[in-house]
Design an enzyme around this catalytic site. Structure first.
Site: not given
Length: 340
Positions: A41, A160
């Site tokens: 992350d 997206y």
């Protein structure tokens, strides 16, 4: 049910987006099942607090099986390091916001397409057993017939959505050209504890929860007749584990993952208001604030999950009212929900 399905001991998993909403729940479940987990992350949307909460939910020994790499999926070397000695990859890291992608399509492409390609390259090099990746209900675009089935797509309505469809095509290429087995999960409006107020997944629910906590009117885009298939995060985690461990008869498989029922925004508000009133008496007096639809919004997004039922054994365990109650309890500091 998956709760009775044992995972092979000693398996090592990579979870990208490990500090995110869905990712942290998946990390938690894997550690509770005594798996080895590598998390990746960059904290662009993930939160260290999510992993702090995971640490409180598992034993010291289980937490010792977790290793976090702070890094960006747009860097191939980082993905290669994260995939080393891994059997299963669950790729959740992404820019997952439709409005943000409308404002900055180049960044959405760089993260979602370029980043996923790096994950595929690294997974192939590491010879992982399977890659499970988060696709989206957005790939159905304006297809008019509901419930939506995996083989029928419409015109894409946002950058997206385009990136997620490209992800599916790239996975197909790596599956059939290189033999890298992948499973794409088209998530439908995931919600639950740890979901950010400004988060990309089904942001209507955390925002409405926050509004009701403050006795304010939640915003409804449109007239409230728009429908969604809301899916509780713990059910999504089950789907990820099933997708990774079930033997499938194809190098690439795509599945809808939803809550198994169709809910309008007006119905969602009614159920949420009932659940909120159990803890917040003033919530009974709140009324919605209706505004115009936003660019890129899809009117009806209802999932057929029949393929996932048949091929994966996926069956949502949480009703909408149960998931909303758990989400409210978490927001009010009453702890994480118990399994049904």
């Amino acid at each position: 049910m998956l709760k009775l399905f044992e995972l092979e001991k000693g398996s090592r998993w990579l979870v990208t987006g490990a500090a995110g909403f869905i990712g942290s729940h998946l990390v938690e479940e894997l550690l509770l099942r005594d798996q080895e987990v590598v998390g990746l992350d960059d904290y662009s949307t993930g939160r260290i607090e999510n992993l702090d909460e995971v640490r409180q939910m598992v034993t010291t020994e289980q937490w010792g099986r977790f290793r976090l790499i702070e890094g960006d999926i747009r860097k191939l070397d980082t993905c290669v390091e994260a995939c080393r000695d891994v059997q299963y990859v669950v790729h959740l890291a992404a820019m997952a916001s439709v409005p943000t992608s409308m404002e900055n399509p180049a960044l959405a492409h760089a993260i979602n397409v370029g980043g996923f390609l790096n994950v595929l390259l690294a997974a192939r090099q590491a010879e992982v057993s399977k890659v499970v990746f988060a696709s989206s209900s957005a790939v159905y675009g304006d297809y008019p017939q509901v419930p939506l089935e995996e083989d029928r797509l419409g015109n894409l309505l946002s950058p997206y959505a385009g990136t997620k469809r490209i992800n599916e095509l790239d996975a197909q290429v790596f599956a059939f050209a290189y033999g890298l087995q992948s499973v794409g999960l088209r998530f439908f409006n995931v919600y639950g504890p740890r979901q950010s107020l400004n988060g990309p997944y089904a942001a209507v629910i955390p925002r409405w929860v926050e509004a009701l906590v403050k006795a304010q009117s939640p915003t409804v885009y449109g007239d409230g007749s728009a429908t969604r298939s809301f899916c509780f995060v713990k059910d999504v985690v089950d789907a990820c584990l099933l997708a990774a461990t079930r033997n499938l008869d194809t190098p690439l498989a795509l599945f809808n993952i939803g809550g198994g029922s169709r809910t309008s925004l007006n119905q969602l508000f009614e159920v949420l208001q009932v659940e909120a009133a159990k803890f917040l008496p003033l919530a009974k007096k709140v009324t919605p604030d209706y505004q115009s639809l936003r660019a890129g919004d899809i009117l009806h997004s209802d999932a057929s999950i029949e393929r996932a039922r048949l091929k994966l054994g996926f069956a949502p365990a949480f009703r909408l009212s149960e998931g909303l109650e758990a989400t409210l309890r978490f927001r009010l500091g009453q702890g994480m929900p118990a399994s049904p």
